[in-house]
Design a protein around this motif. Structure first.
Motif, short mmCIF file in Angstrom:
data_model
loop_
_atom_site.label_atom_id
_atom_site.label_comp_id
_atom_site.label_asym_id
_atom_site.label_seq_id
_atom_site.Cartn_x
_atom_site.Cartn_y
_atom_site.Cartn_z
N MET A 125 -7.96 -29.76 5.89
CA MET A 125 -8.19 -30.35 7.21
C MET A 125 -8.79 -29.32 8.16
O MET A 125 -8.36 -29.16 9.31
N SER A 126 -9.80 -28.60 7.67
CA SER A 126 -10.41 -27.52 8.43
C SER A 126 -11.93 -27.64 8.40
O SER A 126 -12.53 -27.78 7.33
N GLU A 127 -12.55 -27.54 9.57
CA GLU A 127 -14.01 -27.56 9.66
C GLU A 127 -14.61 -26.33 8.98
O GLU A 127 -15.71 -26.38 8.43
N ARG A 128 -13.89 -25.21 9.04
CA ARG A 128 -14.40 -24.00 8.38
C ARG A 128 -14.51 -24.20 6.88
O ARG A 128 -15.43 -23.68 6.23
N THR A 129 -13.57 -24.92 6.32
CA THR A 129 -13.64 -25.21 4.88
C THR A 129 -14.86 -26.06 4.58
O THR A 129 -15.58 -25.81 3.59
N LEU A 130 -15.13 -27.05 5.40
CA LEU A 130 -16.30 -27.89 5.18
C LEU A 130 -17.59 -27.07 5.26
O LEU A 130 -18.53 -27.30 4.48
N ARG A 131 -17.63 -26.10 6.17
CA ARG A 131 -18.82 -25.26 6.28
C ARG A 131 -19.02 -24.41 5.02
O ARG A 131 -20.15 -24.20 4.57
N VAL A 132 -17.91 -23.92 4.44
CA VAL A 132 -18.01 -23.16 3.19
C VAL A 132 -18.56 -24.05 2.08
O VAL A 132 -19.44 -23.66 1.31
N LEU A 133 -18.05 -25.27 1.99
CA LEU A 133 -18.52 -26.19 0.95
C LEU A 133 -20.00 -26.52 1.13
O LEU A 133 -20.72 -26.75 0.15
N LYS A 134 -20.46 -26.54 2.37
CA LYS A 134 -21.86 -26.86 2.65
C LYS A 134 -22.82 -25.74 2.29
O LYS A 134 -24.02 -25.98 2.11
N THR A 135 -22.32 -24.50 2.21
CA THR A 135 -23.22 -23.35 2.09
C THR A 135 -23.15 -22.63 0.74
O THR A 135 -24.13 -22.05 0.31
N ARG A 136 -22.01 -22.65 0.07
CA ARG A 136 -21.90 -21.91 -1.19
C ARG A 136 -22.51 -22.70 -2.34
O ARG A 136 -22.48 -23.93 -2.35
N ARG A 137 -23.01 -21.95 -3.32
CA ARG A 137 -23.69 -22.58 -4.46
C ARG A 137 -22.91 -22.45 -5.76
O ARG A 137 -23.41 -22.84 -6.82
N ASP A 138 -21.70 -21.89 -5.69
CA ASP A 138 -20.95 -21.64 -6.92
C ASP A 138 -19.76 -22.57 -7.08
O ASP A 138 -18.96 -22.41 -8.00
N ILE A 139 -19.64 -23.59 -6.23
CA ILE A 139 -18.46 -24.46 -6.25
C ILE A 139 -18.73 -25.68 -7.13
O ILE A 139 -19.61 -26.49 -6.85
N ALA A 140 -17.94 -25.80 -8.20
CA ALA A 140 -18.09 -26.91 -9.13
C ALA A 140 -17.32 -28.14 -8.65
O ALA A 140 -17.80 -29.27 -8.78
N CYS A 141 -16.11 -27.92 -8.12
CA CYS A 141 -15.27 -29.07 -7.80
C CYS A 141 -14.26 -28.72 -6.71
O CYS A 141 -13.97 -27.55 -6.46
N VAL A 142 -13.75 -29.76 -6.09
CA VAL A 142 -12.68 -29.64 -5.11
C VAL A 142 -11.51 -30.49 -5.60
O VAL A 142 -11.68 -31.67 -5.92
N LEU A 143 -10.33 -29.87 -5.66
CA LEU A 143 -9.12 -30.56 -6.08
C LEU A 143 -8.31 -30.98 -4.86
O LEU A 143 -8.05 -30.16 -3.97
N VAL A 144 -7.91 -32.23 -4.83
CA VAL A 144 -7.09 -32.76 -3.74
C VAL A 144 -5.81 -33.34 -4.33
O VAL A 144 -5.88 -34.19 -5.23
N ASN A 145 -4.66 -32.89 -3.84
CA ASN A 145 -3.40 -33.53 -4.16
C ASN A 145 -2.96 -34.31 -2.92
O ASN A 145 -2.53 -33.71 -1.93
N PRO A 146 -3.06 -35.64 -2.94
CA PRO A 146 -2.77 -36.42 -1.72
C PRO A 146 -1.35 -36.27 -1.20
O PRO A 146 -1.10 -36.62 -0.04
N LEU A 147 -0.44 -35.75 -2.02
CA LEU A 147 0.92 -35.50 -1.54
C LEU A 147 0.92 -34.51 -0.38
O LEU A 147 1.82 -34.53 0.47
N GLN A 148 -0.10 -33.64 -0.32
CA GLN A 148 -0.16 -32.65 0.76
C GLN A 148 -0.33 -33.28 2.13
O GLN A 148 -0.18 -32.60 3.14
N ALA A 149 -0.64 -34.57 2.17
CA ALA A 149 -0.74 -35.24 3.47
C ALA A 149 0.55 -35.14 4.26
O ALA A 149 0.54 -35.18 5.50
N LEU A 150 1.68 -34.98 3.58
CA LEU A 150 2.97 -34.85 4.25
C LEU A 150 3.17 -33.47 4.86
O LEU A 150 3.83 -33.34 5.88
N HIS A 151 2.58 -32.45 4.24
CA HIS A 151 2.73 -31.08 4.76
C HIS A 151 1.48 -30.26 4.40
O HIS A 151 1.52 -29.39 3.54
#
Length: 555
Positions: free
Chosen positions: A268-294
């Motif tokens: 939930m960070s804009e800085r993270t989105l900026r990293v995803l927009k600029t780096r070329r070595d990222i294959a995937c992003v893992l999301v565990n929806p349980l983290q919505a609680l904390h």
């Protein structure tokens, strides 16, 4: 006179070198800024801190006054502790003895028994409040231990138990009868596999399926396929999220060797989105929806409950918006978005977290409840991502197999589960589900407040977490009062309460009564005494002082 050309050449090279290095430094800085500020977001730092923390424990004198409590309060606590110990010995004698004997040869038990409370208190707790690890039967929303004690089950079998133990008993019994003719013949598929695949593709909205033996294996394969098809090296996980125990998703404490191709970033960070927009070595992003609680916090466990700073709050709209932003960036950058629904799949909605949050992933992993109570892992994905070989390069493959993948008994149990899930009458259990559990949490919190008890609950539907409203070093003691009220907890204690959806209002009323009674007895025994000067910050300073004193003595 020496020619200035060599000097000019060196200067020019320095300028070119600086120009080449600067974008890398900027990218590295952006990556660092996208990490969460907690230790959960800094894997290397968390490992360093873990190595620096010395072992020490309180003797029986300091155990009851580690927060500076006066002698009278410490005496109340001590009396309460040994009164509990006597009751534990009386009610749980057989189970405790079996657990002590089994723990000498079961390493899992050694670990869980040692890490139920902060390590400073562990030895005395194990000696006097040791828990029993053996259960004999289940019925409805209860489990019965080997001493004959009947508990309301708040463990959820680590997430497996969504619809109640009787539901899974029936799935397994019917599955065994259907699979018996083929038996444990491995390799060929039982005919029911085709139906399972069709249903899973319908639920996930994805094209293909692969079966595995656990949720951990399913996540491993999803990441391997993402790397294989993108040709990129790194996965992104979010601070605090759990994706199984394999190395690439445990870059901090718990993994002997740090992975080099994992980025742990802030959720939930804009800085993270900026990293995803600029780096070329990222294959995937893992999301565990349980983290919505904390978000950005580790899975809560009472072993880490050193003060009252643990918190949780679920905001469905905010988390949905975050996932939609993440989805958009991953689409733009050709990054594979993987939803790890091993834990929450089918608990929040019949269509899983994708349905619940209104966001579609490129790959989804399932496990836990899916096989009707038997162990399983599943990957669902887009056709182009699920292919394990390249037609134009026949030796270039992404190999993955497992002896027990698609086991006939597991597949028939899965079919039993999925057939029930597809039944409109059965699906009615999801109608108003959040409202039911939100209201139950609200009513319990009102009762706790009315009794002036410094404890509250927060929830993501039927997944709950307990937090505390007043600074204390002894919040972890609540789990022992709850067990004495015959509420069954998993080894993480009050960090996670998981209700099955077959809890009636009457069942829940019993749980609420027992919860309030347990908290009241804990308060009466003095565990929540505090001076006004005691804050979470001063508690952490106390612990740091204790550690430094121990380190200086050992040095």
């Amino acid at each position: 006179m020496d020619s200035p050309l060599p000097i000019l050449s060196l200067a020019g090279a320095a300028v070119v070198g600086t120009a080449a290095i600067f974008p890398k430094l900027r990218a590295r800085l952006a990556l660092s800024r996208a990490k969460h500020r907690s230790l959960a977001g800094h894997a290397k730092m968390s490992r360093l801190v873990a190595r620096l923390i010395p072992f020490y424990e309180f003797d029986i004198g300091d155990f009851f006054r580690s927060d500076g409590a006066p002698p009278a309060v410490a005496a109340r606590r001590q009396d309460g502790f040994f009164r509990l110990a006597g009751l534990y010995q009386e009610r749980f004698a057989k189970g405790r003895q079996m657990t002590l004997q089994a723990a000498t040869r079961i390493s899992d038990l050694q670990f869980t028994e040692a890490y139920r409370v902060p390590f400073q208190y562990s030895r005395l707790v194990r000696e006097h409040l040791g828990t029993g690890a053996f259960m004999e039967s289940s019925a409805g929303v209860t489990v019965t231990d080997v001493d004959g004690n009947v508990f309301y089950d708040l463990t959820g079998s680590y997430g497996v138990n969504i619809f109640g133990n009787d539901f899974y008993k029936e799935c397994i019994a019917r599955a065994e009868a259907r699979a018996h003719a083929l038996g444990p013949v491995l390799g060929p598929y039982h005919p029911v596999v085709a139906d399972n695949v069709a249903r899973l593709c319908g639920i996930s909205g994805l094209d293909e399926v692969s079966f595995h033996m656990s949720g951990t294996e399913a996540v491993m394969q999803a990441v391997r396929l993402a790397r294989y098809h993108t040709g990129r090296s790194h996965l992104v996980r979010f601070a605090g999220a759990y994706h199984g125990w394999w190395g690439d998703v445990q870059p901090g404490v718990g993994n002997p060797i740090s992975p080099h191709e994992t980025y742990t970033l802030a959720e939930m960070s804009e800085r993270t989105l900026r990293v995803l927009k600029t780096r070329r070595d990222i294959a995937c992003v893992l999301v565990n929806p349980l983290q919505a609680l904390h978000p950005n916090a580790n899975a809560p466990a009472d072993s880490a409950l050193v003060d009252s700073s643990r918190a949780g709050r679920f905001d469905r709209a905010a988390y949905s918006a975050w996932l939609k932003s993440l989805r958009q960036v991953c689409t733009e950058r050709n990054i594979v978005l993987i939803f790890d629904e091993v834990f929450v799949g089918f608990r929040l909605a019949a269509g899983g977290a994708q349905d619940y949050f209104g966001v579609r992933a490129d790959m989804v992993t399932y496990g836990k409840s899916l096989a009707g109570g038997l162990p399983v892992g599943v990957v669902c994905g887009r056709k182009d991502l699920m292919r394990r070989f390249r037609e134009d390069h026949p030796v270039d493959v992404c190999f993955a197999r497992g002896t027990f993948n698609s086991h006939p008994y597991v597949m028939t149990a899965m079919d039993e589960f999925l057939k029930r899930l597809a039944d409109p009458a059965f699906r009615s259990i999801y109608h108003g589900l959040d409202d039911i559990w939100d209201e139950r949490a609200r009513r319990l919190n009102e009762r706790l407040a009315a009794h002036d008890l410094p404890v509250r609950v927060c929830n993501l539907s039927s997944i709950w977490m307990v937090h505390y409203t007043e600074p204390s070093r002894y919040n972890w003691m609540l789990q022992y009062y709850l067990r004495l009220e015959q509420l069954a907890l998993s080894w993480v204690g009050t960090g996670r309460l998981i209700f099955s959806l077959n809890y009636s209002d009457a069942d829940f009323a019993q749980v609420a009564d027992r919860f309030v009674a347990a908290a009241g007895k804990m308060k009466q025994d003095g565990w929540w005494w505090r001076e006004d000067s005691l804050t979470n910050k001063t508690i952490r300073r106390q612990i740091l002082s204790e550690m430094m004193t121990r380190a200086s003595r050992s040095g």
